[in-house]
Design a protein around this motif. Structure first.
Motif, PDB file in Angstrom:
ATOM      1  N   VAL A  57       0.378   5.317   0.415  1.00  0.00           N
ATOM      2  CA  VAL A  57      -0.767   6.490   0.695  1.00  0.00           C
ATOM      3  C   VAL A  57       0.267   7.890   1.205  1.00  0.00           C
ATOM      4  CG1 VAL A  57      -2.620   5.203   1.443  1.00  0.00           C
ATOM      5  CG2 VAL A  57      -0.882   5.815   3.125  1.00  0.00           C
ATOM      6  N   THR A  58      -0.511   8.873   1.207  1.00  0.00           N
ATOM      7  CA  THR A  58       0.124  10.040   1.683  1.00  0.00           C
ATOM      8  C   THR A  58      -0.219   9.850   3.459  1.00  0.00           C
ATOM      9  OG1 THR A  58      -1.774  11.717   1.187  1.00  0.00           O
ATOM     10  CG2 THR A  58       0.187  11.370  -0.240  1.00  0.00           C
ATOM     11  N   LEU A  86      -4.872  12.826  -2.002  1.00  0.00           N
ATOM     12  CA  LEU A  86      -4.304  12.736  -3.352  1.00  0.00           C
ATOM     13  C   LEU A  86      -3.767  14.305  -3.723  1.00  0.00           C
ATOM     14  CD1 LEU A  86      -6.535  10.252  -5.029  1.00  0.00           C
ATOM     15  CD2 LEU A  86      -4.342   9.714  -3.991  1.00  0.00           C
ATOM     16  N   THR A 141       0.757   1.954  -7.076  1.00  0.00           N
ATOM     17  CA  THR A 141       0.800   3.311  -7.476  1.00  0.00           C
ATOM     18  C   THR A 141      -0.211   4.342  -7.029  1.00  0.00           C
ATOM     19  OG1 THR A 141       1.493   2.351  -9.677  1.00  0.00           O
ATOM     20  CG2 THR A 141       0.616   4.609 -10.011  1.00  0.00           C
ATOM     21  N   LEU A 142       0.318   5.493  -7.156  1.00  0.00           N
ATOM     22  CA  LEU A 142      -0.545   6.734  -6.383  1.00  0.00           C
ATOM     23  C   LEU A 142      -0.385   7.883  -7.500  1.00  0.00           C
ATOM     24  CD1 LEU A 142      -0.837   8.123  -2.798  1.00  0.00           C
ATOM     25  CD2 LEU A 142      -0.109   9.473  -4.468  1.00  0.00           C
ATOM     26  N   TYR A 143      -1.460   8.547  -8.040  1.00  0.00           N
ATOM     27  CA  TYR A 143      -1.276   9.873  -8.723  1.00  0.00           C
ATOM     28  C   TYR A 143      -1.598  11.114  -7.827  1.00  0.00           C
ATOM     29  CZ  TYR A 143      -1.743   6.454 -12.326  1.00  0.00           C
ATOM     30  OH  TYR A 143      -1.399   5.536 -13.592  1.00  0.00           O
ATOM     31  N   LEU A 144      -0.507  11.729  -7.625  1.00  0.00           N
ATOM     32  CA  LEU A 144      -0.562  12.925  -6.853  1.00  0.00           C
ATOM     33  C   LEU A 144      -0.812  14.191  -7.539  1.00  0.00           C
ATOM     34  CD1 LEU A 144      -0.161  13.572  -3.815  1.00  0.00           C
ATOM     35  CD2 LEU A 144       2.064  14.031  -4.401  1.00  0.00           C
ATOM     36  N   PHE A 178       4.970  10.174   2.301  1.00  0.00           N
ATOM     37  CA  PHE A 178       4.576   8.922   1.701  1.00  0.00           C
ATOM     38  C   PHE A 178       4.633   7.914   2.832  1.00  0.00           C
ATOM     39  CE2 PHE A 178       5.590  11.639  -2.016  1.00  0.00           C
ATOM     40  CZ  PHE A 178       4.410  11.332  -2.657  1.00  0.00           C
ATOM     41  N   ARG A 197       2.822  10.501 -11.082  1.00  0.00           N
ATOM     42  CA  ARG A 197       2.607   9.051 -11.034  1.00  0.00           C
ATOM     43  C   ARG A 197       3.762   8.540  -9.969  1.00  0.00           C
ATOM     44  NH1 ARG A 197       4.115   3.648 -13.464  1.00  0.00           N
ATOM     45  NH2 ARG A 197       2.225   2.496 -13.406  1.00  0.00           N
ATOM     46  N   HIS A 226       0.633  -1.168  -0.036  1.00  0.00           N
ATOM     47  CA  HIS A 226       0.008   0.228   0.052  1.00  0.00           C
ATOM     48  C   HIS A 226       0.797   1.255   0.046  1.00  0.00           C
ATOM     49  CE1 HIS A 226      -4.060  -2.099   0.786  1.00  0.00           C
ATOM     50  NE2 HIS A 226      -3.324  -3.042   1.315  1.00  0.00           N
TER      51      HIS A 226
END
Length: 718
Positions: A339-340, A345, A417-420, A355, A402, A337
């Protein structure tokens, strides 16, 4: 759960009002909320009549509000010195109500209840609970109270004052061990407070002895093992009428119980089913282990149960329900996982973003983590445990990044993956729109942002009288206006948590004329480039033009454009007083007004005072790409003819200027002609001093060239 009340004197016992199917019902628990049940209503009422109330459709419900005022009692009361005795206001039925409220008491910790009053009364504990005093809750004056020595089974009526008293409150002496209480109130609404002190010691003639006490076994509907132990209390017999005094202490003996399933509750991540078994919740994976669990180490594997807090049971099924220690399994990373730390986001430009990376399954100590921030920077850590506090990073440009986290060990890998969205604060917006538009002709609207790059932006356009907005991701839209008049355009810009808007009004006409304006350079020194200043200066310029030319106010509009050097534009609107349908006549009239305005501007007749000592001159901007906007279709041919003639004259001037030095006669003629014209000009009339035709323009250029050629000749001796 609406209300919760902890019963004094009995550990682990609570009363609660829960809302189920829009009905509030009272429940009781003896094991800190592990199990709840409804209260069984009394079998008979105050007058001895049978009460038909069958669980679960009907039960006893209590008001559990505790008074914050020390001088008034609440709806429920219990004391540590009187375990098992609870007095509360409530009602019998399908749910808790505020009507038909009576007072109920239990002497066996909620197993059975008795009705003692059919109205609301305040009840006080005296002599360690050996005596109970009740005073009626009423707005009327009273002079009696009620006293019970047998846990509320019988009540005796006593008079505490000769004159009826409006009771404001009741206060017992410090501690429940005394037999003294104070009632305070007033005889009338205008009288001062009256204090009545009551001493009940004279009612008793002896102190309690050991023969006056009995043992009482705490139980829950016959079950003696509560919270893992059996508890036996020493209590005063209901038939004994004696004073316990301050030396009395509540004594309790206890014995251990074997553990049963009732001594355990569901562990974290597990839920109890209708059959009483604890099973994993939909969001919980029982096979997951701590990310710090490494090969060769052990961890506690939950059975789905844990012992209720403060439960003291032993043996029994304890080993079956207690978590078991097992060896950490060897497995590839699973359930990675990313996340921030804020759980969002979005991030602010230039601020630290933290992060968090964690694994659901896998050998965390032997799994390396690589975090790619999406902006060309990446970091690698040897194990998950080393980044428990998070990974910090600062983005230096707005945009959508990304961000990728990859966990890898010898058995496999996992990616998250996280799109910030990195944004900055939107400070200002400006709606760029024409001051005047042509009916049914496309108009471009543009929203200018400051700063220009703020991240993901949504534009909401409210155009004219439209009831629905136009929503775009681009800062420009095109629209048309079908009716003449004044239309408004509003744009709202949403960026992150900020929404700003700007509004403009557009005058819509069938046709108009316009021209750009320039100013003397001293105006730029006083231009703050703000909308309010531009609006004020626009009014001043308009007034100056009207004063210099006599143009009617309703036909002239002026707007100062943003930026430096300072520029403006005037608009000539059709005369509404002319007969409708005569477009050619109205267009010709606009052409005449335009010539008048340009003539005044060319003669420097339009001036205004910006402030004392600052005189500004308004000019026509001759170098504008479109100095005169002719929007009527009837004049498109004449405009092309004028443009062609200007090009031809320009070429002729260029040819003469290029080759005139090779023709001496031409220079002499130009010089002589210049002298003649100077003699004929009137210095008092600046209008006549300006070229009136294309031929005059050629002569002026030739004069300048002649003067240029004659200067170097004059420096050498003849």
């Amino acid at each position: 759960m609406v209300d919760l009340y902890e019963v004094a004197g009995i550990k682990g016992m609570f009363l609660a009002n829960k809302k189920t199917d829009n009905q509030v019902k009272t429940h009781i628990t003896y094991n800190r909320g592990r199990d709840w049940r409804l209260l069984e209503a009394p079998s008979k009422d105050l007058r001895g009549n049978s009460i038909h109330c069958v669980l679960p459709y009907c039960s006893l419900h209590l008001h559990l509000h505790v008074s914050a005022n020390p001088y008034t009692s609440g709806n429920i009361a219990s004391r540590d010195s009187a375990p098992g005795i609870i007095v509360a206001s409530g009602s019998i039925g399908a749910e808790l109500t505020t009507s038909n409220v009576s007072v109920f008491i239990t002497s066996d910790a909620g197993n059975t209840w008795r009705q003692i009053f059919d109205e609301e009364y305040a009840v006080l504990y005296l002599d360690q609970g050996g005596a109970l005093v009740a005073i009626r809750h009423t707005p009327l004056p009273i002079r009696h109270l009620w006293l019970s020595f047998d846990e509320g089974r019988q009540w005796n009526k006593y008079s505490f004052t000769n004159s009826p008293l409006f009771v404001d409150g009741v206060l017992g002496e410090p501690g429940e061990e005394t037999l003294i209480m104070t009632i305070f109130g007033h005889v009338s609404h205008r009288s001062e407070w009256q204090l009545v002190k009551i001493d009940f010691r004279s009612i008793f003639n002896r102190r309690c002895t050991e023969a006056d006490y009995q043992t009482w076994h705490l139980h829950n509907q016959g079950e003696p093992c509560l919270m893992g132990i059996k508890r036996i209390y020493r209590k005063l017999k209901p038939t004994s009428r004696c004073v316990m005094g301050k030396t009395y202490l509540v004594t309790m003996t206890s014995g251990p119980c074997d553990c049963t399933e009732a001594d355990f509750e569901c562990d974290y991540g597990f839920e109890r089913r209708t059959d009483g078994k604890c099973t994993p919740a939909f969001w919980f994976h029982p096979s997951s282990v701590s990310r710090s669990c490494t090969t060769g180490m052990t961890f506690l594997n939950s059975t789905g149960y844990r012992k209720v807090v403060s439960n003291n049971c032993t043996a029994g099924v304890s080993s079956e329900y207690t978590a078991r220690r097992q060896q950490c399994p060897v497995q590839a990373p699973r359930g990675l996982h990313l996340v921030t730390s804020e759980g969002t986001l979005t991030a602010t430009l230039g601020a630290n973003v933290t992060f968090l990376v964690f694994l659901e399954e896998g050998d965390g100590a032997r799994t390396s983590i690589t975090l790619d921030f999406g902006d060309g920077h990446a970091l690698t850590y040897s194990n998950v445990s080393s980044i428990e506090d998070g990974i910090k990073h600062i983005y230096k440009a707005v945009g959508i990044y990304r961000v990728t986290a990859t966990g890898e060990n010898s058995l496999g890998s996992e990616t998250a993956t996280l799109y910030l969205h990195v944004t900055c604060q939107l400070e200002y917006i400006h709606l760029s729109a024409p001051f005047v538009a042509v009916r049914n002709k496309e108009v471009n609207l543009t929203a200018v942002l400051w700063p220009s790059q703020v991240g993901t932006v949504t534009y909401i356009w409210w155009i004219g009288n439209n009831t629905e907005p136009v929503i775009t991701l681009e800062g420009s839209v095109a629209c048309t206006f079908s009716r003449e008049g004044v239309s408004s355009v509003t744009v709202q810009v949403s960026a992150g948590n900020t929404i700003l808007q700007d509004r403009k009004t557009i005058a819509v006409h069938e046709y108009f004329r316009s021209h750009l304006l320039a100013f003397s350079s001293n105006l730029d020194e006083h231009n703050p480039d703000v909308a309010e200043w531009r609006l004020d200066v626009s009014r001043v310029i308009r007034s100056s033009l009207i004063q210099a030319t006599g143009v009617r106010e309703d036909q002239l509009l002026v707007t100062v454009l943003p930026g430096l050097p300072t520029a403006a534009e005037f608009f000539l609107l059709p005369d509404k007083q002319l007969t409708e349908g005569k477009l050619e006549k109205s267009a010709a009239h606009l052409d005449q007004l335009s010539e008048v305005l340009l003539s005044a501007l060319n003669q420097n007749l339009v001036q205004f005072t910006l402030r004392p000592g600052v005189q500004v001159t308004v000019y026509a901007a001759h170098l504008s790409a479109a100095p005169l906007v002719d929007t009527s279709e009837n004049h498109s041919g004449s405009a092309m003819l004028m443009l062609l003639s200007v090009v031809v004259v320009g070429l002729a001037v260029f040819v003469i200027y290029k080759f005139k030095r090779k023709i001496p006669g031409l220079n002499v003629y130009a010089q002589m002609q210049n002298e003649k014209e100077q003699e004929m000009m009137s210095p008092a009339n600046p209008t006549e001093a300006t070229p009136s035709s294309q031929q005059d323009l050629v002569h002026s250029l030739e004069i300048l060239d002649t003067e240029f050629n004659s200067r170097p000749i004059g420096k050498y001796p003849l």
